[in-house]
Design a protein around this motif. Structure first.
Motif, mmCIF file in Angstrom:
data_model
loop_
_atom_site.group_PDB
_atom_site.id
_atom_site.type_symbol
_atom_site.label_atom_id
_atom_site.label_comp_id
_atom_site.label_asym_id
_atom_site.label_seq_id
_atom_site.Cartn_x
_atom_site.Cartn_y
_atom_site.Cartn_z
ATOM 1 N N VAL A 128 0.628 -1.225 0.104
ATOM 2 C CA VAL A 128 0.162 -0.045 0.006
ATOM 3 C C VAL A 128 0.820 1.154 0.031
ATOM 4 O O VAL A 128 1.765 1.346 0.946
ATOM 5 C CB VAL A 128 -0.961 -0.060 1.089
ATOM 6 C CG1 VAL A 128 -1.965 1.195 1.115
ATOM 7 C CG2 VAL A 128 -1.633 -1.344 1.292
ATOM 8 N N VAL A 129 0.905 2.239 -1.112
ATOM 9 C CA VAL A 129 1.437 3.410 -1.141
ATOM 10 C C VAL A 129 0.486 4.547 -0.892
ATOM 11 O O VAL A 129 -0.211 4.744 -1.863
ATOM 12 C CB VAL A 129 2.367 3.538 -2.452
ATOM 13 C CG1 VAL A 129 3.174 4.690 -2.520
ATOM 14 C CG2 VAL A 129 3.157 2.141 -2.678
ATOM 15 N N VAL A 130 0.841 5.282 0.231
ATOM 16 C CA VAL A 130 0.175 6.572 0.264
ATOM 17 C C VAL A 130 1.059 7.611 -0.183
ATOM 18 O O VAL A 130 2.344 7.732 0.224
ATOM 19 C CB VAL A 130 -0.236 6.643 1.803
ATOM 20 C CG1 VAL A 130 -1.069 8.089 1.944
ATOM 21 C CG2 VAL A 130 -1.290 5.682 2.239
ATOM 22 N N THR A 131 0.505 8.581 -0.963
ATOM 23 C CA THR A 131 1.395 9.582 -1.266
ATOM 24 C C THR A 131 0.538 10.909 -1.607
ATOM 25 O O THR A 131 -0.725 10.989 -2.173
ATOM 26 C CB THR A 131 2.040 9.399 -2.637
ATOM 27 O OG1 THR A 131 2.708 10.339 -3.223
ATOM 28 C CG2 THR A 131 0.903 9.108 -3.704
ATOM 29 N N ALA A 132 1.247 11.922 -1.096
ATOM 30 C CA ALA A 132 0.531 13.240 -1.141
ATOM 31 C C ALA A 132 0.874 13.687 -2.976
ATOM 32 O O ALA A 132 1.774 13.355 -3.317
ATOM 33 C CB ALA A 132 1.108 14.350 -0.333
ATOM 34 N N VAL A 133 -0.321 14.229 -3.221
ATOM 35 C CA VAL A 133 -0.272 14.549 -4.685
ATOM 36 C C VAL A 133 0.171 16.058 -5.094
ATOM 37 O O VAL A 133 -0.298 16.914 -4.533
ATOM 38 C CB VAL A 133 -1.746 14.687 -5.315
ATOM 39 C CG1 VAL A 133 -1.698 14.687 -6.909
ATOM 40 C CG2 VAL A 133 -2.496 13.130 -5.182
ATOM 41 N N PRO A 134 1.456 16.229 -5.779
ATOM 42 C CA PRO A 134 1.869 17.596 -5.857
ATOM 43 C C PRO A 134 1.156 18.473 -6.880
ATOM 44 O O PRO A 134 0.050 17.519 -7.484
ATOM 45 C CB PRO A 134 3.257 17.380 -6.543
ATOM 46 C CG PRO A 134 3.727 15.751 -6.349
ATOM 47 C CD PRO A 134 2.123 14.987 -6.121
ATOM 48 N N THR A 135 0.982 19.669 -6.364
ATOM 49 C CA THR A 135 0.070 20.330 -7.363
ATOM 50 C C THR A 135 0.373 20.516 -8.735
ATOM 51 O O THR A 135 -0.425 20.820 -9.555
ATOM 52 C CB THR A 135 0.052 21.862 -6.905
ATOM 53 O OG1 THR A 135 1.416 22.410 -6.617
ATOM 54 C CG2 THR A 135 -0.527 21.985 -5.216
#
Length: 247
Positions: A128-135
């Motif tokens: 499971v890979v959680v990642t903040a999404v760059p703008t």
């Protein structure tokens, strides 16, 4: 033991290698989630190869980090590796309290301009890979990462706006509890979580849960009368709240 902090490509390669080894959850196509959240997901869990986005929401309703913790806990407890990329405020202490196994948790707080490469490498070996999404992420990059997750059997959990996700979860309302007249401390939060998506998840859903709850996230039982449900009320089965027309 603290979550594994990953800095640099060499450290990333060393992490992905052991994470790729067989684990107790490796043969399951659907990774477990807490029972209170199963009704929000089309497969009642995290289906390998799927993309489950977490909407950032408005600051006053923000409960996304607590939702991420609740979403990862059961899969981690069952033996899956999890990684969190680009969320420097994600704390190992809070993860441990939520039930996430820290020896199978990788943290990449500052992936830098190589964000797509870092996420792709983790998808290759982490469940499971959680990642903040760059703008500034391009739609073509998002599409490639989602396709890579499908191919590798990883669950991609983008945190932020992500078009084309199989399902998007978002905290739409939240009220803290614990403060009395002039005293007390914040203890837990009553939040409403919405789910919308495509295919089996096309019909919007909402539930109310405690984040955090009494050691476990719990669905808030329907009150018998006016007022707030008791904190000691027993947990009940998942109750799906039909969305208002035109919502």
């Amino acid at each position: 033991m603290a979550g594994r902090m990953v800095v640099g490509s060499a450290a990333l390669a060393e992490l992905v290698r052991p994470a790729s080894a067989p684990d107790p959850a490796g043969g399951h196509r659907v990774l477990p989630v807490r029972s209170e959240l199963t009704g929000l997901l089309p497969n009642r869990g995290l289906r390998r190869g799927s993309t489950v986005a977490i909407g950032a929401g408005q600051p006053r309703h923000s409960g996304a980090t607590s939702l991420i913790l609740a979403l990862l806990a059961e899969a981690s407890r069952a033996g899956s590796w999890c990684a969190v990329v680009g969320v420097p405020t994600f704390g190992a202490g809070a993860a441990a309290e939520a039930g996430i196994a820290l020896d199978r948790l990788a943290l990449v707080p500052h992936p830098g301009p190589e964000w797509p490469t870092v996420v792709a490498a983790l998808i290759d070996g982490v469940d499971v890979v959680v990642t903040a999404v760059p703008t500034t992420v391009a739609a073509s990059v998002a599409t490639r990462l989602a396709a890579r997750a499908r191919q590798r059997g990883s669950v991609l959990v983008p945190y932020g706006r992500w078009d084309g996700a199989d399902v998007t979860l978002q905290v739409v309302r939240g009220v803290w509890q614990g403060l009395g007249p002039g005293r007390g401390r914040l203890r837990r939060r009553e939040v409403t979580v919405s789910a919308r998506g495509r295919g089996a998840a096309a019909r919007p859903k909402e539930i109310k849960v405690w984040l955090p709850g009494d050691e476990l996230t719990r669905v808030i039982p329907r009150a018998s009368g006016a007022g707030v449900p008791s904190a000691t009320a027993p947990a009940r089965r998942l109750r799906v709240v039909a969305p208002a027309v035109g919502r």
